[in-house]
Design an enzyme around this catalytic site. Structure first.
Site, mmCIF file in Angstrom:
data_model
loop_
_atom_site.group_PDB
_atom_site.id
_atom_site.type_symbol
_atom_site.label_atom_id
_atom_site.label_comp_id
_atom_site.label_asym_id
_atom_site.label_seq_id
_atom_site.Cartn_x
_atom_site.Cartn_y
_atom_site.Cartn_z
ATOM 1 N N ARG A 101 4.836 11.302 -2.459
ATOM 2 C CA ARG A 101 4.396 11.254 -1.046
ATOM 3 C C ARG A 101 5.673 11.410 -0.401
ATOM 4 N NH1 ARG A 101 4.176 5.221 1.136
ATOM 5 N NH2 ARG A 101 4.118 6.251 3.128
ATOM 6 N N PRO A 156 0.679 -1.180 -0.073
ATOM 7 C CA PRO A 156 0.004 -0.028 -0.123
ATOM 8 C C PRO A 156 0.677 1.188 -0.115
ATOM 9 C CG PRO A 156 -0.057 -1.040 2.149
ATOM 10 C CD PRO A 156 0.555 -2.002 1.222
ATOM 11 N N ASN A 157 0.449 2.148 -0.642
ATOM 12 C CA ASN A 157 0.907 3.474 -0.923
ATOM 13 C C ASN A 157 2.053 3.708 -1.630
ATOM 14 O OD1 ASN A 157 -1.198 4.855 0.718
ATOM 15 N ND2 ASN A 157 -0.450 3.739 2.376
ATOM 16 N N ASN A 193 8.050 -5.402 -0.712
ATOM 17 C CA ASN A 193 7.904 -4.341 0.099
ATOM 18 C C ASN A 193 6.552 -4.263 0.507
ATOM 19 O OD1 ASN A 193 7.657 -1.834 1.706
ATOM 20 N ND2 ASN A 193 9.089 -0.944 0.004
ATOM 21 N N ARG A 200 12.386 5.019 12.366
ATOM 22 C CA ARG A 200 11.247 5.527 12.403
ATOM 23 C C ARG A 200 10.275 5.359 13.552
ATOM 24 N NH1 ARG A 200 8.789 5.108 6.839
ATOM 25 N NH2 ARG A 200 7.388 6.752 7.451
ATOM 26 N N HIS A 248 12.696 -2.496 2.280
ATOM 27 C CA HIS A 248 11.997 -1.384 2.737
ATOM 28 C C HIS A 248 12.947 0.127 2.186
ATOM 29 C CE1 HIS A 248 9.183 -3.324 5.152
ATOM 30 N NE2 HIS A 248 10.218 -4.267 5.553
ATOM 31 N N TYR A 271 11.055 9.281 0.931
ATOM 32 C CA TYR A 271 11.028 8.246 -0.168
ATOM 33 C C TYR A 271 11.635 8.990 -1.512
ATOM 34 C CZ TYR A 271 7.796 6.046 3.054
ATOM 35 O OH TYR A 271 7.252 5.418 4.195
ATOM 36 N N ALA A 303 3.035 -0.629 4.935
ATOM 37 C CA ALA A 303 2.541 -0.740 6.272
ATOM 38 C C ALA A 303 1.954 -2.353 6.877
ATOM 39 C CB ALA A 303 1.345 0.220 6.646
ATOM 40 N N GLU A 324 12.859 -9.268 1.577
ATOM 41 C CA GLU A 324 12.174 -8.024 2.110
ATOM 42 C C GLU A 324 12.920 -6.925 1.880
ATOM 43 O OE1 GLU A 324 9.853 -6.571 6.306
ATOM 44 O OE2 GLU A 324 11.081 -8.423 6.008
#
Length: 152
Positions: free
Chosen positions: A28, A20-21, A84, A117, A110, A33, A87, A108
């Site tokens: 964003r 998502p996103n 990735n 964070r 990110h 990012y 969330a 994985e």
């Protein structure tokens, strides 16, 4: 499978999944990012795969069930997954179960360092079943994951 000069060459099939996103990359939170959209990264990954006689597919969804369905579809024809989960990393037991069920090696990725964070972001449900985790190297993390897969 590819036949070259009478020899069989097994072509690696890699599925890259963004959660998502991540469709909003370049739009964003540029401070986290960056300002590149994923199309530029994808173009580079496709070239790397082609040079290496590998096939890479891309799937992005903001919907957990769609991601699970795509993972399931890869059970018989995907050799590696780069994911990735966005969330979903932190709370999707369903994606964890899907990855566990298909028994496809997972890397994985990110974009940001999830350990630097918000505290809730530092827990990944996916990491315990991943071959490796690349976190905090920006969009280059995808390239790193692909190159690793192509070398093993």
């Amino acid at each position: 499978m590819l036949i070259v000069g009478g020899h069989f060459i097994v072509m690696k099939k890699i599925l890259l999944i963004n959660g998502p996103n991540l469709n909003l990359l370049g739009k964003r939170e540029e401070n986290l990012y960056g300002n590149k959209n994923f199309d530029d990264v994808w173009e580079e990954l496709e070239k790397i795969a082609e040079i290496s006689d590998a096939k890479i597919e891309y799937f992005q969804s903001n919907h957990e069930g769609d991601i699970i369905d795509r993972i399931h579809q890869g059970i018989d024809d995907i050799d590696h997954i780069i994911i990735n989960p966005g969330a979903f990393t932190h709370y999707s037991y369903s994606i964890y179960d899907a990855l566990l069920a298909v028994k496809i090696p997972v890397i994985e990725v990110h974009i940001t360092n999830i350990y630097a964070r918000d505290e809730w972001r530092s827990k990944s449900l996916i990491s315990p079943i991943a071959r490796g985790v690349i976190s905090g190297f920006g969009l280059k993390g995808y390239n790193m994951a692909l190159r690793y897969i192509l070398e093993v």
